[in-house]
Design a protein around this motif. Structure first.
Motif, PDB file in Angstrom:
ATOM      1  N   ARG A   1      -4.310   4.435  -3.852  1.00 10.23           N
ATOM      2  CA  ARG A   1      -5.677   4.898  -3.595  1.00 10.23           C
ATOM      3  C   ARG A   1      -6.578   3.800  -3.025  1.00 10.23           C
ATOM      4  N   GLU A   2      -6.569   2.631  -3.622  1.00 11.63           N
ATOM      5  CA  GLU A   2      -7.467   1.559  -3.198  1.00 11.63           C
ATOM      6  C   GLU A   2      -7.125   1.012  -1.811  1.00 11.63           C
ATOM      7  N   GLN A   3      -5.922   1.291  -1.335  1.00  8.45           N
ATOM      8  CA  GLN A   3      -5.482   0.760  -0.048  1.00  8.45           C
ATOM      9  C   GLN A   3      -5.619   1.757   1.099  1.00  8.45           C
ATOM     10  N   ILE A   4      -6.223   2.895   0.824  1.00  3.43           N
ATOM     11  CA  ILE A   4      -6.371   3.923   1.872  1.00  3.43           C
ATOM     12  C   ILE A   4      -7.064   3.376   3.124  1.00  3.43           C
TER      13      ILE A   4
ATOM     14  N   VAL B   1      -1.046  11.617   5.220  1.00  5.52           N
ATOM     15  CA  VAL B   1      -1.201  10.539   4.230  1.00  5.52           C
ATOM     16  C   VAL B   1      -1.740  11.162   2.949  1.00  5.52           C
ATOM     17  N   LYS B   2      -1.110  10.817   1.809  1.00  6.71           N
ATOM     18  CA  LYS B   2      -1.537  11.368   0.525  1.00  6.71           C
ATOM     19  C   LYS B   2      -1.864  10.246  -0.446  1.00  6.71           C
ATOM     20  N   THR B   3      -2.877  10.499  -1.271  1.00  6.50           N
ATOM     21  CA  THR B   3      -3.165   9.637  -2.410  1.00  6.50           C
ATOM     22  C   THR B   3      -3.624  10.531  -3.544  1.00  6.50           C
ATOM     23  N   THR B   4      -3.784   9.960  -4.739  1.00  2.00           N
ATOM     24  CA  THR B   4      -4.177  10.762  -5.895  1.00  2.00           C
ATOM     25  C   THR B   4      -5.396  10.153  -6.580  1.00  2.00           C
ATOM     26  N   THR B   5      -6.102  11.008  -7.322  1.00  2.00           N
ATOM     27  CA  THR B   5      -7.246  10.546  -8.100  1.00  2.00           C
ATOM     28  C   THR B   5      -7.546  11.557  -9.195  1.00  2.00           C
ATOM     29  N   ASP B   6      -8.468  11.199 -10.082  1.00  2.00           N
ATOM     30  CA  ASP B   6      -8.889  12.116 -11.132  1.00  2.00           C
ATOM     31  C   ASP B   6     -10.341  12.532 -10.894  1.00  2.00           C
ATOM     32  N   GLU B   7     -10.935  13.166 -11.896  1.00  2.00           N
ATOM     33  CA  GLU B   7     -12.291  13.700 -11.715  1.00  2.00           C
ATOM     34  C   GLU B   7     -13.360  12.614 -11.674  1.00  2.00           C
ATOM     35  N   ASP B   8     -13.057  11.434 -12.181  1.00  2.00           N
ATOM     36  CA  ASP B   8     -14.077  10.395 -12.304  1.00  2.00           C
ATOM     37  C   ASP B   8     -13.887   9.202 -11.383  1.00  2.00           C
ATOM     38  N   THR B   9     -12.686   9.023 -10.846  1.00  2.00           N
ATOM     39  CA  THR B   9     -12.391   7.830 -10.047  1.00  2.00           C
ATOM     40  C   THR B   9     -12.581   8.116  -8.561  1.00  2.00           C
ATOM     41  N   PRO B  10     -13.484   7.422  -7.890  1.00  2.00           N
ATOM     42  CA  PRO B  10     -13.705   7.692  -6.467  1.00  2.00           C
ATOM     43  C   PRO B  10     -12.590   7.132  -5.588  1.00  2.00           C
ATOM     44  N   VAL B  11     -12.369   7.811  -4.497  1.00  4.36           N
ATOM     45  CA  VAL B  11     -11.459   7.342  -3.447  1.00  4.36           C
ATOM     46  C   VAL B  11     -12.302   6.581  -2.424  1.00  4.36           C
TER      47      VAL B  11
ATOM     48  N   GLU C   1      -3.686  12.443 -12.929  1.00  3.71           N
ATOM     49  CA  GLU C   1      -4.580  12.400 -11.775  1.00  3.71           C
ATOM     50  C   GLU C   1      -4.414  13.726 -11.053  1.00  3.71           C
ATOM     51  N   ARG C   2      -5.304  14.650 -11.346  1.00  3.01           N
ATOM     52  CA  ARG C   2      -5.086  16.036 -10.976  1.00  3.01           C
ATOM     53  C   ARG C   2      -5.225  16.327  -9.486  1.00  3.01           C
ATOM     54  N   PHE C   3      -5.898  15.447  -8.744  1.00  4.60           N
ATOM     55  CA  PHE C   3      -6.155  15.738  -7.338  1.00  4.60           C
ATOM     56  C   PHE C   3      -5.281  14.915  -6.401  1.00  4.60           C
ATOM     57  N   GLU C   4      -4.758  15.577  -5.379  1.00  2.00           N
ATOM     58  CA  GLU C   4      -4.209  14.883  -4.224  1.00  2.00           C
ATOM     59  C   GLU C   4      -5.243  14.961  -3.117  1.00  2.00           C
ATOM     60  N   VAL C   5      -5.493  13.842  -2.459  1.00  2.09           N
ATOM     61  CA  VAL C   5      -6.344  13.826  -1.275  1.00  2.09           C
ATOM     62  C   VAL C   5      -5.401  13.642  -0.089  1.00  2.09           C
ATOM     63  N   VAL C   6      -5.465  14.577   0.843  1.00  2.00           N
ATOM     64  CA  VAL C   6      -4.497  14.624   1.940  1.00  2.00           C
ATOM     65  C   VAL C   6      -5.218  14.434   3.272  1.00  2.00           C
ATOM     66  N   TYR C   7      -4.762  13.451   4.033  1.00  2.00           N
ATOM     67  CA  TYR C   7      -5.328  13.140   5.349  1.00  2.00           C
ATOM     68  C   TYR C   7      -4.319  13.550   6.421  1.00  2.00           C
TER      69      TYR C   7
ATOM     70  N   ALA D   1       0.806  -1.220   0.000  1.00  2.00           N
ATOM     71  CA  ALA D   1       0.000   0.000   0.000  1.00  2.00           C
ATOM     72  C   ALA D   1       0.841   1.274   0.000  1.00  2.00           C
ATOM     73  N   VAL D   2       1.939   1.280   0.740  1.00  2.00           N
ATOM     74  CA  VAL D   2       2.761   2.490   0.868  1.00  2.00           C
ATOM     75  C   VAL D   2       3.733   2.559  -0.308  1.00  2.00           C
ATOM     76  N   GLN D   3       3.522   3.533  -1.187  1.00  2.00           N
ATOM     77  CA  GLN D   3       4.391   3.703  -2.347  1.00  2.00           C
ATOM     78  C   GLN D   3       5.744   4.269  -1.945  1.00  2.00           C
ATOM     79  N   LYS D   4       5.726   5.237  -1.039  1.00  2.00           N
ATOM     80  CA  LYS D   4       6.946   5.820  -0.494  1.00  2.00           C
ATOM     81  C   LYS D   4       6.583   6.630   0.734  1.00  2.00           C
ATOM     82  N   TRP D   5       7.583   6.974   1.503  1.00  2.00           N
ATOM     83  CA  TRP D   5       7.378   7.877   2.629  1.00  2.00           C
ATOM     84  C   TRP D   5       8.535   8.865   2.662  1.00  2.00           C
TER      85      TRP D   5
END
Length: 203
Positions: A36-39, A89-99, A70-76, A19-23
């Motif tokens: 994203r799918e592992q949030i 915690v950060k992940t990314t997504t686009d306008e159509d793909t739900p987190v 994937e224009r959006f970062e979602v930041v927790y 799940a963790v791509q990098k830190w």
């Protein structure tokens, strides 16, 4: 580099390698970049693991990078009051793909996810009340996207004759939506009083 944060980053990465791509540690703060799918899996681990105990969800916010695929970062943002630590915690997504929604893990996430939808148009799968939170019913667009016009699309006023609030297209005397990003002084043709002193060499 703070050894405690380094140890924590290595611990989380080892526990969730899929799940963790990098830190990284920036400005004495630990940030995880997560698939994203592992949030939900990662956030549940951060909450329950004895070395983490990040039990307080402080915020969920969006960041818009229009040039990215994937224009959006979602930041927790999380806080561990037990261990006096914070994590991002950060992940990314686009306008159509739900987190994936995390409201089952952190109930407070419901309103944060609604705010991210309202301001950016970010979708969250599993949030059963995903509707606008801060803008009005029927609002057009997403105000915190970089391509949203500063003036918006409509203006709201109270009509005394109709005794109700009415929505009208924005009407501007000047074209404020087009910016050339120049200083107000660049390209000015008018002569400003006092300029003649500089031309004549007066101090």
């Amino acid at each position: 580099m703070d050894d405690n944060l380094k140890d924590l980053g290595e611990h989380i990465s080892a526990a969730e390698p899929h799940a963790v791509q990098k830190w990284e540690i920036t400005h004495d703060e630990l940030t995880l970049h997560v698939v994203r799918e592992q949030i939900p899996s990662v956030l549940k681990f951060l909450r329950d693991d004895s070395q983490c105990r990040f039990e307080t969800l402080v915020d969920i916010c969006g960041v818009d990078f229009p040039s990215r695929r994937e224009r959006f970062e979602v930041v927790y943002h999380f806080l561990s009051m037990r261990l006096n630590q914070r994590i991002r915690v950060k992940t990314t997504t686009d306008e159509d793909t739900p987190v994936p929604s995390v409201m089952d893990i952190f109930p407070a996430a419901q309103w944060f996810e609604r705010e991210a939808l309202d301001m950016y148009g970010i979708l969250f799968a599993g949030n059963d009340d995903l509707r606008r939170l801060l803008t009005d019913y029927g609002f057009e667009g997403y105000p915190l996207r970089k391509d949203f016009p500063l003036t918006g699309y409509v203006e709201v006023r109270y009509d005394e004759l109709e005794k109700r609030v009415v929505y009208e297209p924005v009407k501007l005397v000047q074209e404020y939506r087009n910016f050339d990003f120049l200083s107000p002084w660049e390209g000015a043709q008018a002569i400003i009083p006092g300029d003649e002193k500089a031309e004549n060499g007066a101090g």
